[in-house]
Motif scaffolding. Structure first.
Motif, mmCIF file in Angstrom:
data_model
loop_
_atom_site.group_PDB
_atom_site.id
_atom_site.type_symbol
_atom_site.label_atom_id
_atom_site.label_comp_id
_atom_site.label_asym_id
_atom_site.label_seq_id
_atom_site.Cartn_x
_atom_site.Cartn_y
_atom_site.Cartn_z
ATOM 1 N N SER A 28 -26.752 31.346 23.623
ATOM 2 C CA SER A 28 -26.965 32.582 22.712
ATOM 3 C C SER A 28 -28.378 32.986 23.388
ATOM 4 O O SER A 28 -29.254 32.274 23.496
ATOM 5 C CB SER A 28 -26.679 32.224 21.453
ATOM 6 O OG SER A 28 -27.559 31.531 20.975
ATOM 7 N N GLY A 29 -28.543 34.301 22.983
ATOM 8 C CA GLY A 29 -29.793 34.924 23.324
ATOM 9 C C GLY A 29 -29.649 36.482 22.825
ATOM 10 O O GLY A 29 -28.932 36.997 22.301
ATOM 11 N N ILE A 30 -30.762 37.173 23.383
ATOM 12 C CA ILE A 30 -30.881 38.562 23.007
ATOM 13 C C ILE A 30 -30.958 39.212 24.346
ATOM 14 O O ILE A 30 -31.926 38.813 25.094
ATOM 15 C CB ILE A 30 -32.202 38.713 22.134
ATOM 16 C CG1 ILE A 30 -31.753 37.967 20.817
ATOM 17 C CG2 ILE A 30 -32.499 40.090 21.933
ATOM 18 C CD1 ILE A 30 -30.891 38.666 19.873
ATOM 19 N N ASN A 76 -21.551 40.698 25.590
ATOM 20 C CA ASN A 76 -21.804 41.173 24.229
ATOM 21 C C ASN A 76 -21.056 40.601 23.136
ATOM 22 O O ASN A 76 -20.034 39.823 23.626
ATOM 23 C CB ASN A 76 -21.825 42.828 24.390
ATOM 24 C CG ASN A 76 -20.581 43.192 24.375
ATOM 25 O OD1 ASN A 76 -19.371 42.558 24.447
ATOM 26 N ND2 ASN A 76 -20.591 44.657 24.831
ATOM 27 N N ALA A 77 -21.314 40.981 21.868
ATOM 28 C CA ALA A 77 -20.497 40.438 20.754
ATOM 29 C C ALA A 77 -19.010 40.968 20.959
ATOM 30 O O ALA A 77 -18.023 40.178 20.356
ATOM 31 C CB ALA A 77 -20.930 41.062 19.493
ATOM 32 N N LYS A 97 -37.008 36.929 23.936
ATOM 33 C CA LYS A 97 -35.557 37.613 24.268
ATOM 34 C C LYS A 97 -35.238 37.068 25.520
ATOM 35 O O LYS A 97 -36.298 37.284 26.505
ATOM 36 C CB LYS A 97 -36.134 39.158 24.428
ATOM 37 C CG LYS A 97 -36.647 39.572 23.006
ATOM 38 C CD LYS A 97 -37.112 41.000 23.117
ATOM 39 C CE LYS A 97 -37.950 41.586 21.575
ATOM 40 N NZ LYS A 97 -38.520 42.889 22.037
ATOM 41 N N THR A 98 -34.099 36.799 25.568
ATOM 42 C CA THR A 98 -33.658 36.130 26.959
ATOM 43 C C THR A 98 -33.627 36.816 28.130
ATOM 44 O O THR A 98 -34.296 36.572 28.954
ATOM 45 C CB THR A 98 -32.394 35.394 26.602
ATOM 46 O OG1 THR A 98 -32.337 34.892 25.269
ATOM 47 C CG2 THR A 98 -32.101 34.524 27.825
ATOM 48 N N GLN A 116 -31.852 46.356 21.402
ATOM 49 C CA GLN A 116 -31.464 45.058 21.550
ATOM 50 C C GLN A 116 -30.107 44.724 21.140
ATOM 51 O O GLN A 116 -29.668 45.159 19.833
ATOM 52 C CB GLN A 116 -32.683 44.243 21.341
ATOM 53 C CG GLN A 116 -32.807 43.933 19.931
ATOM 54 C CD GLN A 116 -34.084 43.093 19.482
ATOM 55 O OE1 GLN A 116 -35.105 42.961 20.250
ATOM 56 N NE2 GLN A 116 -33.708 42.079 18.356
ATOM 57 N N ILE A 117 -29.539 43.697 21.620
ATOM 58 C CA ILE A 117 -28.228 43.290 21.011
ATOM 59 C C ILE A 117 -28.299 41.477 21.205
ATOM 60 O O ILE A 117 -28.995 41.167 22.226
ATOM 61 C CB ILE A 117 -27.256 43.780 21.883
ATOM 62 C CG1 ILE A 117 -27.176 43.643 23.360
ATOM 63 C CG2 ILE A 117 -27.024 45.364 21.682
ATOM 64 C CD1 ILE A 117 -25.947 43.925 24.473
ATOM 65 N N PRO A 118 -27.553 40.983 20.644
ATOM 66 C CA PRO A 118 -27.123 39.433 20.696
ATOM 67 C C PRO A 118 -26.108 39.331 21.950
ATOM 68 O O PRO A 118 -25.239 40.237 22.025
ATOM 69 C CB PRO A 118 -26.658 39.228 19.392
ATOM 70 C CG PRO A 118 -25.839 40.405 18.824
ATOM 71 C CD PRO A 118 -26.772 41.568 19.137
ATOM 72 N N ILE A 119 -26.529 38.508 22.647
ATOM 73 C CA ILE A 119 -25.518 38.076 23.690
ATOM 74 C C ILE A 119 -25.295 36.681 23.823
ATOM 75 O O ILE A 119 -25.936 35.615 23.363
ATOM 76 C CB ILE A 119 -26.088 38.459 25.226
ATOM 77 C CG1 ILE A 119 -27.311 37.867 25.365
ATOM 78 C CG2 ILE A 119 -26.397 39.962 25.214
ATOM 79 C CD1 ILE A 119 -27.997 37.870 26.665
ATOM 80 N N THR A 120 -24.068 36.042 24.733
ATOM 81 C CA THR A 120 -24.054 34.996 25.284
ATOM 82 C C THR A 120 -24.147 35.077 26.801
ATOM 83 O O THR A 120 -23.745 35.764 27.300
ATOM 84 C CB THR A 120 -22.891 34.318 24.841
ATOM 85 O OG1 THR A 120 -21.916 35.025 25.302
ATOM 86 C CG2 THR A 120 -22.729 33.910 23.098
#
Length: 222
Positions: A28-30, A76-77, A97-98, A116-120
Motif C-alpha cells: 500500500s502507498g500514496i 486505486n481504491a 508518499k510512494t 493525493q490518493i491511496p494506492i496499492t
C-alpha cells in the motif's frame, strides 16, 4: 553515434509474462502528481513505451537509482490499474508518499484536484519487446568510464565490464543512474555484462568507451 553489438544471453531463472509480478508482495502507498520529468534517472531523450506512464519514486524507495527503469502496476481504491516506469526521484516531502505520478498517470486514477490518493502497487515486468540500449556518459573515455542502461524491461541490479572478455569489474551505480568505473578501462572498446532483477544476464561486446555513444543490445531480458 550508434554501434552494432554482439550479445550473448543467459537463460532467465524464472521466465514470466509481461505484467507479471516480480516483487515479493503487493504494497500500500500514496500517489500524488507533478509536472513530470525524466529527472534523476537521466533518461534524457527517452520516449516512454506506449501504454506506460511516468512516475517519480519516493526518496525512501529510490535506493541510489536502483529502481530507475523499473515498472510498477498501480491500482486505486476502485481497482483501476496503470503501469508506470520509474524515471525520477521525489525527494524531501515525498519520502512518505510512494509515487509522484506524471499528470496523465494520476488523471487515469483520479481527478487531479484530489491531490493525493491511496494506492496499492507492485513491481512488474515492463511491456517492452525492443532491445535495451547502452549509453556512455558525456566525458566518458578509456580513462574514466560511465555507462547507462535504458529501455530495459526490468530493473538492472548489476553491470560488469571486461576489457579482455575474461576478467570482469563491477561498475558502481551512481545516484544519477550511470554505472561508473572511475579508473577507466584502458581500452577503446569493452564487453558489458548486465544483470536484471530476475537474474537474467545479457553480455554485449564491442561497446565503445568514448563519450556519448549508444549501443543497442541484441534483445531485452526474457
Amino acid at each position: 553515434m550508434k554501434f552494432s553489438a554482439i550479445c550473448t544471453i543467459a537463460t532467465a531463472l524464472l521466465p514470466f509474462a509481461y505484467g507479471s509480478v516480480i516483487a515479493e508482495r503487493s504494497t500500500s502507498g500514496i500517489a500524488t502528481w507533478y509536472s513530470g520529468a525524466v529527472g534523476a534517472c537521466s533518461f534524457d531523450g527517452y520516449t516512454l513505451p506506449s501504454g506506460v506512464f511516468g512516475t517519480a519514486l519516493g526518496l525512501n524507495l529510490y535506493s541510489n537509482a536502483a529502481q530507475c527503469g523499473a515498472c510498477v502496476s498501480i491500482s486505486n481504491a476502485s481497482g483501476t490499474k496503470i503501469t508506470a516506469m520509474i524515471v525520477d526521484e521525489c525527494p524531501g516531502g515525498c519520502a512518505g508518499k510512494t509515487f509522484d505520478l506524471f499528470p496523465t498517470a494520476f488523471s487515469s486514477l483520479a481527478t487531479p484536484s484530489t491531490g493525493q490518493i491511496p494506492i496499492t502497487w507492485d513491481y512488474v515486468k515492463c511491456p517492452i519487446t525492443t532491445p535495451f540500449v547502452l549509453r556512455t556518459k558525456t566525458g566518458s573515455s578509456q580513462y574514466w568510464f560511465a555507462i547507462q542502461v535504458y529501455n530495459a524491461n526490468q530493473a538492472i541490479t548489476k553491470l560488469e565490464v571486461s576489457s579482455d572478455g575474461t576478467t570482469w569489474k563491477t561498475a558502481e551505480r551512481q545516484t544519477y543512474n550511470y554505472f561508473l568505473l572511475a579508473s577507466g578501462t584502458g581500452t577503446s572498446t569493452v564487453s558489458v555484462r548486465v544483470t536484471a532483477k530476475d537474474g537474467s544476464v545479457i553480455t554485449t561486446k564491442n561497446v565503445p568507451t568514448a563519450a556519448d555513444q549508444t549501443v543497442t543490445a541484441a534483445s531485452n531480458f526474457s
